[in-house]
Enzyme design. Structure first.
Site, PDB file in Angstrom:
ATOM      1  N   CYS A 183     -38.241  35.520 -46.562  1.00 47.82           N
ATOM      2  CA  CYS A 183     -38.780  35.586 -47.916  1.00 47.82           C
ATOM      3  C   CYS A 183     -37.659  35.660 -48.963  1.00 47.82           C
ATOM      4  CB  CYS A 183     -39.762  36.754 -48.027  1.00 47.82           C
ATOM      5  SG  CYS A 183     -40.770  36.671 -49.512  1.00 47.82           S
ATOM      6  N   HIS A 211     -43.579  36.462 -43.724  1.00 46.29           N
ATOM      7  CA  HIS A 211     -43.027  37.688 -43.134  1.00 46.29           C
ATOM      8  C   HIS A 211     -43.376  37.749 -41.645  1.00 46.29           C
ATOM      9  CE1 HIS A 211     -41.601  39.942 -46.728  1.00 46.29           C
ATOM     10  NE2 HIS A 211     -42.375  39.041 -47.323  1.00 46.29           N
ATOM     11  N   GLU A 240     -42.510  39.818 -39.444  1.00 42.86           N
ATOM     12  CA  GLU A 240     -42.722  41.175 -38.902  1.00 42.86           C
ATOM     13  C   GLU A 240     -44.203  41.538 -38.888  1.00 42.86           C
ATOM     14  OE1 GLU A 240     -41.291  40.372 -41.746  1.00 42.86           O
ATOM     15  OE2 GLU A 240     -41.595  41.868 -43.331  1.00 42.86           O
TER      16      GLU A 240
END
Lengths: 227, 187
Positions: free
Chosen positions: B86, B168, B170
């Site tokens: 990002c 993202h 994660e």
């Protein structure tokens, strides 16, 4: 320092998020959205009205709005609450206790984007076991105020989270494929004490309703007392 | 050691737990050492023992990292694989001569892989979590690897393992970080 309002449901996640926020920024107020819908998409319901007592214990003002709890309408109610917090206390951002809920986090992020507010989720994708252990080791007093799934029986209601309970929850989480923190709504909590509370909350009267793995511990009378 | 760069508005900020910790947790779970450092603390060269660098994301309202491009002077000559997430992708793009522009996505979004690459092998389409207000064009010397309906979602340097991804990983796509770490080991 960014001036923040903490979205507070009364449960462990929002109170812990407030604690983390206070260590790094300025927390100006708690913000509470009380839903009349027990199946609220965004805001859990048991004992939320008692957030006022938590705010008083923390020495913080509370912005409280009521919502009918309808799916999109409650988001507008949240916007109204944030706007009110900005007008009254000058908040520049919002803190939530979201851990895994993409639904909750994305909607809050969108609202903050629309309102030009910072958005922080200090528990986002946290190590859940470490977090639960921190609650105990850092002096939080958290009780179970609602159970909503198997295998939780009535004995869980009103129990305080301690090392033994975390071990039990860990075993349950592995066997029943639920999250250790109850993020999926399997259980709800309420914080009676936190390191930043000036006084703790004492429950004077409570009642229990329980049937078929669903139950709530309703705090009917509570007051602040010295530790 | 995998260097996880915190791109947030100040060292030790409230955003650290939200954006750097989850990435470092994936790194550690994959058996690697993770070291979190704020981007202002890198200096002109990477710390000794750095095997790869991951530039982590930031809060939606935070774009301060774009105002200090000189703090990323180490990036074009980095001798190790780099993954920018990002804000990290925006830094990689900017440092290599690309441009950022308005482009907002929040929440789960459909991603389409448009160019074969080991990082996305077997993943033609997937959903990913987005949290950005800026998008960026692939800089000179980079390929676009994936896109969404709004903007380019992944870029890669044509000669080096330097990647930028706008989503993202994660959140629900930990496999991507694990693959990146695996690529670093095989180089």
């Amino acid at each position: 320092m960014v001036k923040l309002g903490v979205l507070c449901s009364g449960g462990k996640d929002s109170i812990y998020a407030a604690y983390r926020a206070m260590q790094k920024e300025e927390v100006a107020c708690f913000i509470s959205v009380v839903s009349r819908n027990e199946e609220s998409y965004m805001f859990h319901t048991p004992n939320v009205p008692l957030v006022a007592l938590q705010a008083e214990a923390a020495g913080l003002p509370l912005v409280c709005v009521e919502t009918a709890g309808e799916k999109e309408k409650e988001l507008q109610d949240l916007r109204d609450a944030l706007e009110c917090a900005r007008e009254r206390y000058g908040i520049e951002g919002v803190v939530s206790g979201a851990i895994l809920s993409v639904y909750q986090a994305s909607r809050l992020q969108q609202i903050c984007r629309d309102m030009d507010l910072w958005c922080f989720n200090p528990l986002w994708y946290t190590d859940q076991e470490g977090y639960m252990a921190s609650l105990v080791s850092e002096g939080f007093s958290i009780i179970i105020t609602g159970v909503f799934s198997e295998p939780f029986d009535e004995s869980w209601l009103g129990r305080r989270i301690d090392g033994l309970m975390i071990a039990q929850l860990k075993a349950i989480a592995e066997r029943y494929r639920i999250t250790l923190t109850g993020e999926g709504g399997e259980f709800e909590t309420f914080a009676l004490d936190a390191p930043f509370f000036e006084r703790r909350i004492a429950v004077r009267k409570a009642s229990v309703k329980y049937k078929n793995f669903r139950g709530v511990y309703m705090i009917e009378e509570a007051e602040l007392e010295e530790r | 050691m995998i260097l996880c760069l915190d791109l947030s508005y100040r060292p030790g900020s409230l955003a650290l737990e939200e954006f750097a910790y989850p990435v470092a947790a994936i790194v550690r779970k994959a058996g690697e050492e993770a070291k979190i450092v704020h981007y202002t603390g890198v200096g002109t060269g990477l710390p000794p023992g750095t095997d790869a660098v991951i530039l982590c994301g930031t809060a939606l309202k935070d774009t301060r990292y774009l105002g200090r491009p000189e703090l990323f002077c180490w990036l074009p000559e980095a001798p190790v694989p780099v993954l920018g997430i990002c804000a990290g992708m925006q830094v990689i793009s900017t440092v290599h001569g690309g441009e950022t522009e308005a482009g907002c996505e929040i929440g789960m979004t459909d991603i389409e892989v448009v160019r074969p690459d080991p990082l996305f092998a077997g993943k033609d389409c997937f959903q990913a979590y987005e949290l950005h207000t800026l998008a960026c064009t692939p800089p000179p010397g980079f390929w676009a690897l994936a896109v969404s309906g709004t903007c380019v979602q992944a870029i890669r340097h044509r000669k080096k393992a330097v990647y930028g991804i706008m989503f993202h990983p994660e959140v629900r796509n930990e496999w991507l970080v694990e693959r990146f770490l695996g690529m670093g080991r095989s180089l």
